[in-house]
Design a protein around this motif. Structure first.
Motif, PDB file in Angstrom:
ATOM      1  N   LEU A 303       0.799  -1.219   0.069  1.00 32.47           N
ATOM      2  CA  LEU A 303       0.185   0.129   0.069  1.00 32.47           C
ATOM      3  C   LEU A 303       0.887   1.174   0.008  1.00 32.47           C
ATOM      4  O   LEU A 303       0.413   2.372  -0.593  1.00 32.47           O
ATOM      5  N   ARG A 304       1.958   1.121   0.544  1.00 32.13           N
ATOM      6  CA  ARG A 304       2.896   2.437   0.948  1.00 32.13           C
ATOM      7  C   ARG A 304       3.132   3.263  -0.603  1.00 32.13           C
ATOM      8  O   ARG A 304       2.989   4.379  -0.474  1.00 32.13           O
ATOM      9  N   PRO A 305       3.607   2.378  -1.728  1.00 31.48           N
ATOM     10  CA  PRO A 305       4.123   3.282  -2.860  1.00 31.48           C
ATOM     11  C   PRO A 305       2.534   4.217  -3.293  1.00 31.48           C
ATOM     12  O   PRO A 305       2.682   5.213  -3.796  1.00 31.48           O
ATOM     13  N   ALA A 306       1.276   3.403  -3.184  1.00 34.24           N
ATOM     14  CA  ALA A 306      -0.080   4.189  -3.487  1.00 34.24           C
ATOM     15  C   ALA A 306      -0.185   5.401  -2.880  1.00 34.24           C
ATOM     16  O   ALA A 306      -0.578   6.360  -3.086  1.00 34.24           O
ATOM     17  N   LEU A 307       0.125   5.011  -1.497  1.00 38.02           N
ATOM     18  CA  LEU A 307      -0.145   6.496  -0.453  1.00 38.02           C
ATOM     19  C   LEU A 307       0.939   7.447  -0.876  1.00 38.02           C
ATOM     20  O   LEU A 307       0.479   8.569  -0.895  1.00 38.02           O
ATOM     21  N   ASP A 308       2.085   6.954  -1.203  1.00 42.95           N
ATOM     22  CA  ASP A 308       2.996   7.908  -1.420  1.00 42.95           C
ATOM     23  C   ASP A 308       2.806   8.788  -2.937  1.00 42.95           C
ATOM     24  O   ASP A 308       3.539   9.832  -3.072  1.00 42.95           O
ATOM     25  N   ALA A 309       1.918   8.387  -3.659  1.00 45.86           N
ATOM     26  CA  ALA A 309       1.667   9.030  -4.799  1.00 45.86           C
ATOM     27  C   ALA A 309       0.470   9.897  -4.673  1.00 45.86           C
ATOM     28  O   ALA A 309       0.013  10.584  -5.598  1.00 45.86           O
ATOM     29  N   THR A 310      -0.029  10.144  -3.411  1.00 47.20           N
ATOM     30  CA  THR A 310      -1.134  11.051  -2.924  1.00 47.20           C
ATOM     31  C   THR A 310      -0.534  12.285  -2.366  1.00 47.20           C
ATOM     32  O   THR A 310       0.438  12.325  -1.636  1.00 47.20           O
ATOM     33  N   ASN A 311      -1.294  13.115  -2.392  1.00 45.07           N
ATOM     34  CA  ASN A 311      -0.843  14.608  -1.604  1.00 45.07           C
ATOM     35  C   ASN A 311      -1.599  14.426  -0.086  1.00 45.07           C
ATOM     36  O   ASN A 311      -2.515  15.166   0.276  1.00 45.07           O
ATOM     37  N   LEU A 312      -0.977  13.537   0.820  1.00 44.91           N
ATOM     38  CA  LEU A 312      -1.467  13.522   2.127  1.00 44.91           C
ATOM     39  C   LEU A 312      -0.860  14.537   3.080  1.00 44.91           C
ATOM     40  O   LEU A 312       0.187  15.090   2.762  1.00 44.91           O
ATOM     41  N   ALA A 313      -1.701  14.726   3.874  1.00 43.53           N
ATOM     42  CA  ALA A 313      -1.409  15.844   4.984  1.00 43.53           C
ATOM     43  C   ALA A 313      -0.054  15.085   5.810  1.00 43.53           C
ATOM     44  O   ALA A 313      -0.216  14.065   6.034  1.00 43.53           O
ATOM     45  N   PRO A 314       0.939  15.779   6.377  1.00 40.78           N
ATOM     46  CA  PRO A 314       1.911  15.421   6.893  1.00 40.78           C
ATOM     47  C   PRO A 314       1.446  14.367   8.289  1.00 40.78           C
ATOM     48  O   PRO A 314       0.295  14.522   8.902  1.00 40.78           O
TER      49      PRO A 314
END
Length: 316
Positions: A303-314
């Motif tokens: 899942l981590r690479p998918a999350l890293d491809a999004t503009n998540l808040a810190p």
């Protein structure tokens, strides 16, 4: 001839200017602008007309600017790909309320059976609530379940009565009291947290993440704090031997959608649905639902690479 050429040039230029102006006007009419209405902090008293109408209570989020009432389908026995789905994994509907300077907003997600769907749709429209999305979260599900997103603006008492009329067409039960002590979560939660570099929350034997985006999200000019449901959700349901079923959704801008699909598929995670939850949100978000069963830490690393491809808040 020189005069004719000059007149033609003026005409073409005028036509281009007119078309450009029309295009700009059309764009500004169809594209929502940033949020100009911000929710204000509220108290239990502000939502008494709602809780009285519904016979249900909720909890505050985002510094008391959003009051969220759970509408979980504890009455259903749902299976997806031979996994008995716990209500907390993907059957957790809700109604979230916020107060603005031009009225009160309700936004939510109702989990309904196929037999209930038409009645819910009719009740929404008969009571002045909008139906903004209709989709599924699960593959190979039994019985057939649908998720419909709703929205409305108005007086709190009016919204509460409208939602009560809709809920009366379903068998959605009032929320049960949480257990006095949280049951253990049978996966390596420390390993999952380490892989995501975030802290999850134990909830009734499940492990969950609710991740806000970095941007300010608005809908029809109204700023939406994360508790309204404009977040990326990751839910782990342990299935034994350190394995888990994962389900939830990514909140994505259009440019992120295919990057996330590619990252998920590289990790062996199935894509269930891609759709919108709102009609005039800004930025216009897509929600991608997913499913997989495997070792919990292995799934988290996928899942981590998918999350890293999004503009998540810190992470906090």
């Amino acid at each position: 001839m020189a005069i004719l050429t000059a007149l033609l040039a003026v005409t073409v230029a005028a036509g281009c200017s007119s078309n450009s102006s029309t295009g700009s006007s059309t764009t500004s009419m169809n594209m929502p602008m940033g949020g100009t209405h911000k929710p204000v902090a509220t108290t239990d008293a502000d939502w008494k007309p709602v809780t009285d109408a519904l016979g249900r209570t909720g909890k505050f989020g985002d510094n008391n600017t959003v009051y969220r009432i759970p509408l979980v389908r504890t009455d259903l026995q749902v299976q997806s790909k031979s996994v008995a789905v716990k209500p907390g994994l993907s059957l957790g509907g809700y109604a979230a309320f916020g107060k603005y300077d031009d009225g009160t907003m309700v936004m939510g997600d109702l989990v309904v059976t196929e037999d209930e769907l038409a009645k819910v749709t009719d009740a929404l429209h008969a009571n002045g609530l909008q139906q903004t999305a209709l989709h599924k979260h699960l593959l190979e599900q039994s019985p057939q379940i649908w998720w419909t997103h709703i929205e409305g603006m108005g007086d709190p008492a009016q919204l509460g009565k409208a939602l009560k009329a809709v809920l009366d067409t379903t068998a959605i039960a009032p929320a049960s009291a949480p257990p006095a002590q949280q049951p253990p979560v049978d996966i390596d939660t420390a390993g999952v947290d380490a892989a995501l570099e975030r802290k999850g929350t134990a909830d009734g034997g499940l492990f969950k993440y609710n991740l806000a985006r970095a941007e300010t999200i608005s809908d029809d000019g109204h700023v939406l704090p994360p508790t309204f449901g404009v977040t990326t959700v990751i839910n782990f349901q342990p299935v034994g031997d350190g394995k888990a079923a994962i389900n939830g959704d990514f909140a994505l801008t259009g440019t992120e959608v295919n990057k996330v699909i590619e990252a998920l598929r590289k990790g062996g995670i199935e894509v269930v649905e891609v759709h919108n939850h709102m009609l005039v949100d800004d930025p216009h978000l897509f929600y991608l639902h997913y499913w997989a069963v495997d070792d919990a830490v292995t799934l988290t690393k996928a899942l981590r690479p998918a999350l890293d491809a999004t503009n998540l808040a810190p992470a906090k």
